[in-house]
Design a protein around this motif. Structure first.
Motif, PDB file in Angstrom:
ATOM      1  N   GLU A 512      61.607 -61.386  12.334  1.00 16.56           N
ATOM      2  CA  GLU A 512      62.611 -61.145  11.294  1.00 16.56           C
ATOM      3  C   GLU A 512      64.043 -61.241  11.833  1.00 16.56           C
ATOM      4  OE1 GLU A 512      60.067 -59.192  11.961  1.00 16.56           O
ATOM      5  OE2 GLU A 512      58.758 -59.567  10.230  1.00 16.56           O
ATOM      6  N   ALA A 513      64.198 -61.020  13.129  1.00 17.40           N
ATOM      7  CA  ALA A 513      65.551 -61.028  13.704  1.00 17.40           C
ATOM      8  C   ALA A 513      66.162 -62.421  13.724  1.00 17.40           C
ATOM      9  CB  ALA A 513      65.507 -60.462  15.122  1.00 17.40           C
ATOM     10  N   THR A 514      65.331 -63.450  13.680  1.00 15.11           N
ATOM     11  CA  THR A 514      65.843 -64.816  13.761  1.00 15.11           C
ATOM     12  C   THR A 514      65.508 -65.648  12.524  1.00 15.11           C
ATOM     13  OG1 THR A 514      63.839 -65.500  14.943  1.00 15.11           O
ATOM     14  CG2 THR A 514      65.748 -64.870  16.275  1.00 15.11           C
ATOM     15  N   SER A 515      64.910 -65.035  11.515  1.00  8.45           N
ATOM     16  CA  SER A 515      64.533 -65.758  10.310  1.00  8.45           C
ATOM     17  C   SER A 515      65.650 -65.696   9.288  1.00  8.45           C
ATOM     18  CB  SER A 515      63.251 -65.166   9.698  1.00  8.45           C
ATOM     19  OG  SER A 515      63.004 -65.712   8.420  1.00  8.45           O
ATOM     20  N   VAL A 516      66.076 -66.864   8.816  1.00  8.68           N
ATOM     21  CA  VAL A 516      67.110 -66.908   7.793  1.00  8.68           C
ATOM     22  C   VAL A 516      66.647 -66.193   6.527  1.00  8.68           C
ATOM     23  CG1 VAL A 516      68.332 -68.479   6.218  1.00  8.68           C
ATOM     24  CG2 VAL A 516      68.229 -68.971   8.657  1.00  8.68           C
ATOM     25  N   TRP A 517      65.357 -66.249   6.251  1.00  8.51           N
ATOM     26  CA  TRP A 517      64.850 -65.635   5.029  1.00  8.51           C
ATOM     27  C   TRP A 517      64.892 -64.110   5.106  1.00  8.51           C
ATOM     28  CZ3 TRP A 517      63.513 -70.306   6.794  1.00  8.51           C
ATOM     29  CH2 TRP A 517      63.583 -71.366   5.879  1.00  8.51           C
ATOM     30  N   SER A 518      65.063 -63.566   6.295  1.00  8.10           N
ATOM     31  CA  SER A 518      65.247 -62.128   6.447  1.00  8.10           C
ATOM     32  C   SER A 518      66.718 -61.772   6.560  1.00  8.10           C
ATOM     33  CB  SER A 518      64.508 -61.621   7.698  1.00  8.10           C
ATOM     34  OG  SER A 518      63.126 -61.843   7.581  1.00  8.10           O
TER      35      SER A 518
END
Length: 530
Positions: A512-518
Motif C-alpha cells: 500500500e505504501a507504493t500503490s497509487v490506488w492507495s
C-alpha cells in the motif's frame, strides 16, 4: 478436410440505433469508426489518434451474457472499445452503441412514462452532468468520455453501487483530454448518479441478439481489386484448428489492438483473415486440476481479473495495462503470441511458471513460455499452428509475486520496461526465484544470472546487491525513444531492490505504501481541501 462453415458468404448483421442492420460490400478491414462516420452518418464518434490511444472514438459493444455473469447488465455484456481499430465484420451478432443512442434512450423513457409524468429532459444524465460540471471545452474528446462514463453508469446502476473517484479515473484511463485537466470530468462522473435515472432498455437488444445467434460460424467476403478477401469467424476450436491448418498464411485476428494499427498506420494488406473472437473455447478462464487455464482468446480484462483474484499484488499492473477499451478487446494470448519485447503479459506469466499451449489440427503441445521466444518477433509457432491457451500452476501463485511497470505516462502507455518477479523463501533462504523482464532485450526473458545469484542464499541486502550486479551480465539493453540503456539497467536493478524491500522477513515495505490506488485518494483529498 472441408473447412467451410457456411454455404456462402453472409452480410454483416448487428444491432444499431434500435434495429438490426445488414452491411455488405465493404472490405473486411474497414473500421467501425469509418463506417459510423462515412456510411451511417453517425459523426458523434470522433477520430483522434486512429490507433487506440486517445479514446475519442470510444463506443460500447453489447453481447449476450452468459448465465450468472456477474458484470452483466440486463442480460448484456457491455464493453467499451476503440472504434478506430475494430474491423466491421467483428460486429456480426453484436450490438453497437454510440453517443447518438443516449438521446434516443431519453426519448424512449419519456414516451413510455404516463402523460402526466412525462418530462422535457433532452440529455442523458451522463451528458447533463458533463454540462453541469463544465466537463467539456473544445468538445472533440467529449463523446468518447461520455461513452466510457455511460458504460460505468450502466454497470453501477445495475449493481446498485456508485464508483469512487479513483475508480472513475481508472475507467477513464483510456480517454485523453487536452483542455479540462480531468477534474470536472471526474466531477461529472460523480454527479451523473444524482440526476434522474435513464437506463438502457435491454429487452429489445437481447431479443435482437438472440435472433442473430450463429453456431455454425460466420463467413464474409468482399473484393479488393481483382482479389476476393475472406473473413472467417469459426465458433468452435475444431473449426478454428481446421481453418488454420488449411490456411496457414491467413492472418489470425483476435482483439485487433495490434493488427488494427497495421492497417491504419502501416497500410498492410492482410488478405484472408481468421477471427478467433467468436470461439467460446478460446475464452475459457478456469481452474483445471492444479493449474489456472487461460484460453488464448480470453480478454486481457478477464485474464488479469482472474490473476489478480488469486494474486492481489498483480492488481496494479492489471489496471495499468493499457486502458479499459484495449483490455476489453485485446487478449492475453494475442499479447503473448505477438512477441513484442515490451509486452506486459509475458514477464508476469514467466514469473508464474506459465506454459504455453499450441495447436495444429488435432495435435496439441505445451512448452515453458520462455522457450517459446526465439529472437526478436520470432517464436516456435509452426505453419498452421496457433496459441490455444496458457497454463499457470496454482502452486506458483503462493509465492510472493510482484509486477512493476515503468512508463513515461502512468496510465495507458507503453512500457519502457516491465518486471515480473516471484520469490519463495525457506526461512530466510531463497528457495525459488523468478525474475522476468520486458524491455531489456530483443525478447522478454528471465534474468538467469541474477536468479542464480539468489537461489540458496539468504534474502539479504548483500544477496540483492550481488543479483543487481549480475543483471548487467543478463541484459545489454538498447536506447530508444522510451528510455536509454543506462536508465533501463538502473531501473531494472532498482526494481529488484524494491522487490526485496517489499518481501524481506523483517519490516517489509507494505504494498500500500507504493500503490497509487492507495496513495492517490489521500493526495486528491488534500489537493481539493477535503
Amino acid at each position: 478436410m472441408n473447412t467451410s462453415m457456411t454455404d456462402s458468404t453472409q452480410p454483416i448483421r448487428f444491432f444499431h440505433r434500435g434495429r438490426i442492420v445488414d452491411v455488405s460490400g465493404i472490405h473486411p478491414t474497414r473500421s467501425v469508426l469509418d463506417w459510423l462516420r462515412e456510411d451511417a452518418r453517425c459523426t458523434g464518434t470522433k477520430e483522434g489518434c486512429n490507433e487506440g490511444d486517445c479514446g475519442a472514438c470510444t463506443v460500447v459493444i453489447g453481447e449476450l451474457a452468459e448465465a450468472g455473469e456477474k458484470e452483466a447488465v440486463g442480460g448484456l455484456r457491455l464493453s467499451t472499445v476503440n472504434a478506430c481499430i475494430q474491423f466491421m465484420p467483428t460486429l456480426h451478432g453484436k450490438a453497437l452503441f454510440t453517443v447518438e443512442d443516449l438521446k434516443a434512450q431519453c426519448t424512449r423513457q419519456r414516451d413510455r412514462a404516463p402523460r402526466d409524468k412525462q418530462t422535457t429532459v433532452q440529455l442523458h444524465p451522463v451528458q447533463q452532468a458533463m454540462v453541469d460540471c463544465h466537463g467539456s471545452q473544445c468538445g472533440f474528446c467529449t463523446p468518447g468520455f461520455v461513452m466510457s462514463l455511460w458504460s460505468t453508469y450502466e454497470h453501477h446502476c445495475n449493481a446498485g453501487t456508485q464508483p469512487t473517484r479513483q475508480q472513475l479515473a481508472d475507467d477513464l484511463s483510456g480517454n485523453l483530454c487536452r483542455c479540462t485537466g480531468y477534474r470536472p470530468i471526474l466531477d461529472a462522473g460523480q454527479r451523473m448518479f444524482d440526476l434522474p435515472s435513464v437506463r438502457l432498455d435491454t429487452e429489445p437488444v437481447v431479443a435482437a441478439l438472440q435472433s442473430l445467434k450463429h453456431d455454425i460460424g460466420f463467413e464474409y467476403a468482399a473484393p479488393l481489386g481483382q482479389r476476393m478477401d475472406h473473413f472467417h469467424a469459426p465458433t468452435t476450436l475444431e473449426q478454428l484448428a481446421a481453418l488454420r491448418e488449411a490456411k496457414p498464411a491467413a492472418q489470425l485476428l483476435s482483439g485487433s489492438t495490434d493488427v488494427g494499427l497495421w492497417v491504419n498506420k502501416q497500410f498492410r494488406d492482410l488478405g484472408d483473415i481468421i477471427y478467433v473472437g467468436d470461439v467460446a473455447g478460446m475464452k475459457v478462464v478456469e481452474e483445471r486440476g492444479d493449474a489456472l487455464y487461460i484460453g488464448a482468446g480470453a480478454s486481457l480484462e478477464n485474464a488479469f481479473r482472474a490473476l489478480a483474484a488469486r494474486v492481489p499484488s498483480l492488481t496494479d499492473v492489471w489496471l495499468r495495462f493499457a486502458s479499459p477499451p484495449i483490455r476489453n478487446a485485446g487478449t492475453m494470448g494475442g499479447n503473448v503470441a505477438n512477441g513484442s519485447p515490451i509486452g506486459d503479459s509475458p514477464p508476469v506469466l514467466m514469473s508464474l511458471d506459465a506454459e504455453i499451449e499450441l495447436r495444429r489440427g488435432e495435435r496439441v503441445r505445451r512448452m515453458p513460455l520462455p522457450d517459446f521466444y526465439v529472437d526478436y518477433m520470432k517464436n516456435e509457432l509452426e505453419p498452421g499452428e496457433f496459441v490455444q491457451g496458457l497454463w499457470l500452476p496454482l502452486a506458483a501463485m503462493k509465492r510472493q509475486v510482484r509486477a512493476y511497470k515503468i512508463s513515461k505516462r502512468f496510465d495507458c502507455d507503453i512500457s519502457a520496461l516491465c518486471g515480473g518477479f516471484a520469490v519463495e523463501l525457506d526461512g530466510e533462504i531463497v528457495k525459488e526465484v523468478r525474475l522476468a523482464y520486458g524491455g531489456m532485450a530483443a525478447i522478454v526473458k528471465r534474468a538467469a544470472r541474477a536468479e542464480a545469484a539468489l537461489v540458496g542464499k539468504p534474502w539479504t541486502q548483500a544477496s540483492v546487491n550481488a543479483a543487481k550486479a549480475a543483471l548487467a551480465q543478463d541484459f545489454k539493453p538498447l536506447s530508444d525513444m522510451r528510455a536509454s540503456a543506462d536508465y533501463r539497467l538502473l531501473v531494472a536493478q532498482n526494481l529488484l531492490q524494491r522487490l526485496w524491500l517489499e518481501t524481506r522477513a523483517k519490516d517489509p515495505l507494505p504494498v500500500e505504501a507504493t500503490s497509487v490506488w492507495s496513495v492517490m485518494p489521500h493526495a486528491v483529498a488534500t489537493a481539493e481541501g477535503v
